[in-house]
Structure formats: C-alpha cells, structure tokens
Design a protein around this motif. Sequence first.
Motif, short mmCIF file in Angstrom:
data_model
loop_
_atom_site.label_atom_id
_atom_site.label_comp_id
_atom_site.label_asym_id
_atom_site.label_seq_id
_atom_site.Cartn_x
_atom_site.Cartn_y
_atom_site.Cartn_z
N PRO A 116 0.84 -1.20 0.00
CA PRO A 116 0.00 0.00 0.00
C PRO A 116 0.88 1.26 0.00
N HIS A 118 1.05 4.14 1.29
CA HIS A 118 0.38 4.86 2.39
C HIS A 118 1.33 4.82 3.58
N SER A 119 1.32 5.86 4.39
CA SER A 119 2.14 5.84 5.60
C SER A 119 1.25 5.45 6.79
N PHE A 120 1.59 4.31 7.42
CA PHE A 120 0.78 3.80 8.53
C PHE A 120 1.34 4.29 9.87
N SER A 126 -4.89 5.97 10.11
CA SER A 126 -4.91 5.22 8.84
C SER A 126 -6.26 4.55 8.60
N THR A 129 -7.87 7.14 6.67
CA THR A 129 -7.23 7.74 5.49
C THR A 129 -6.72 6.74 4.44
N LEU A 130 -6.78 5.44 4.76
CA LEU A 130 -6.24 4.46 3.78
C LEU A 130 -7.05 4.46 2.48
N SER A 133 -5.95 5.11 -1.34
CA SER A 133 -4.53 4.82 -1.59
C SER A 133 -4.40 3.76 -2.68
N CYS A 156 -9.36 0.92 -1.92
CA CYS A 156 -8.03 1.21 -2.47
C CYS A 156 -8.05 0.91 -3.97
N SER A 173 8.71 5.61 -4.79
CA SER A 173 7.99 6.09 -3.60
C SER A 173 8.96 6.78 -2.64
N CYS A 177 8.23 10.37 -1.13
CA CYS A 177 7.81 10.45 0.28
C CYS A 177 8.99 10.74 1.19
#
Length: 288
Positions: A116, A118-120, A126, A129-130, A133, A156, A173, A177
């Motif tokens: 994913p 996404h930052s967990f 999360s 907010t997931l 993603s 997602c 990524s 990021c």
Amino acid sequence: MQTLNIIGAGKLGRTLGRLWRQRQVFEIAAICNRSLPSARDAATFIGAGRAVDTIDTMPDADCWLIATSDGQITAVAGALGRRAERGHSVIFHCSGALSSEVLAPCRPAATASAHPVHSFAAPESSLQTLAGSSVALEGDPRALDILGSAFTALDCTTLTIEAENKSLYHAGSVFACNYLTALMDLSLRTFAAAGIDRERALQMLQPIVLQTARNNMQLGPERALTGPIARGDTATVATQLDALRAADPQLAQCYRQLGLACVELARRGALPEDAAKTLTELLEEPSR
Ligand SMILES: NC(=O)c1ccc[n+]([C@@H]2O[C@H](COP(=O)([O-])OP(=O)(O)OC[C@H]3O[C@@H](n4cnc5c(N)ncnc54)[C@H](OP(=O)(O)O)[C@@H]3O)[C@@H](O)[C@H]2O)c1
C-alpha cells in the motif's frame, strides 16, 4: 468468509486486520507478534483474532499476512514453509522493497506482495485515510485475485507490477515520500542558517509546500516548476550556492544535485538551451 492469520500485527498489520474485519472481507483467525502481550494488544485493536506466541501454534487459514519488519520476512517465510498444510493457502507480505520471491519457501502456497502506498505512522488515523490509496500487487494469479478484491473492498486502487521492477518501483515512492521529508529538513536548516526559527519557518512553509504539491498533481512537474532555475536566472543560483557553501557544505551539495535535476526538468519546459548549459556548468563547478 475466508480466514486470515497475521504474523506481525504492528502498524500496518493491525490497521489492515481491523479494516478487513469491519468490511467482512476476512475473518481474523490468529495473530502472532514477537511478544504475546503485543499480539494481545493487536487483537484488541482489531477486535478479533486469537493471540498466540509461536507460528507453530497458529491454526490453518486461507490467507496469511506476514507484516513483520522487512528483515524478518525471510525467516518467517522459512518457518511457514515447514508447515505441511500450506498448499492451498495464499501467503503475502506488504513490503515495498521486496518481491514475492522471498516467499518461495512457502510454495506450493500462492504467494504475493501487496504494497500500500500509504504511511501507517498512526493506525487510528490510517483507519480513516487508507481509502483512496494505491496498492501495488505482484505474484501468483490466484493470490492476486484474492488480494485485488480484498484491497478494493477497502476502497483502495490496485495496480500490478513485475517482480523484477519492485526495487525501482519502491525507489519511486522513496523519492516522493522520504526525500520530500529530507527536503523539508534541508529547507528548515537553511532557514535556521538565515536566523529564522523552526516554528516560524514551518508556518511560512505550510501554504507554499501544500500549494506546490497541488500544482504538481494538477499541472505535472514540468509546469509546476518555478524559481531561479526555471527562469534561467544564473546570477541568483550562483549567489545562493556561495551563501549555502559558507553556511553548510552539505546544504550546498544537495542544492547542486537537486539543481541539476531541476535543470533537466526545466529543459523539458521553456528553459533555453544556452541557459541550461550555463546553469549545468555552474552547478557542476567543483569550487562551488
Ligand atoms: N508502516 C508503513 O507505513 C508501511 C507502509 C507500507 C508497507 N509497510 C510494510 O509493512 C510491513 C510492516 O511494517 P510496520 O511499519 O507495520 O512494522 P511495525 O509497526 O514495526 O510492526 C512489525 C510487527 O512485526 C512483529 N514481528 C517482528 N518480527 C517478528 C517475528 N519474527 N515473528 C512475529 N512477529 C514479528 C512485531 O512484533 P512486536 O510488536 O512484538 O515487536 C510488530 O508487531 C513491512 O514489510 C513494511 O515494509 C509499512
């Protein structure tokens, strides 16, 4: 409903476990972390799952998520590979850096990686907010079918990539990021050298950083680039480079490397070739 065992229910594992339970995608069977208290804590967060202290005591399951730190995945795959009943299961990990090849000891189980983007960092947030993603999938078709549906159920978007491209995919990524975070730090260090404290600098940066991110998404980097390099303003670049070198050589070094990337980008926009050449020579000049 298919059953899911989770080995390594940390930030990512517990978030996915809870969302999949809530959406009735998987029934969470057992959870194994390094310590039993941590597995119990994860079971409480997920709202399901039997906490156990060894992989050998986990019951059979349709799917297995290995969400330990990347360095532990090979050892866990080896331990799973020694279980006799794994043949019909799906076994996957969520590392961005590793491909499903590290799960080879688990075959004939269907193996995959599902990363994913996404930052967990905070599981509670999360959960909210997931959705939206992207998740990059690669591996055996049977595993990809199940994981594609499982992540789609979390709203997602999925994409498939080739195993041999996994490192490059992950580096993409990292640029956007991790290096963006490093850029923020370079910016704060430069402001500090100019006598502007961190709190004031962050306040100043927030609107322009968010606006720049929006411009990049809406216009693409070629049209979003502004500033002295996009304008071909060689004198300003030379002055800034001198000031940075006097303040902190590492800041000057980063400015030069990123400046060269900006010149390449500006070349694809409106920067005339002679200005691009002058800027490249300036940024490559060893004495700067
Ligand atoms: N965090 C992110 O933003 C993110 C984003 C995308 C992908 N990923 C990937 O997701 C995976 C997990 O990352 P994370 O950030 O969630 O890690 P994490 O928060 O550090 O959690 C790792 C979990 O694995 C457990 N663990 C470690 N070694 C184990 C072993 N040998 N056997 C059983 N359990 C073990 C730990 O148990 P204890 O709690 O007992 O120490 C911990 O609960 C990694 O592959 C990572 O690359 C993470």
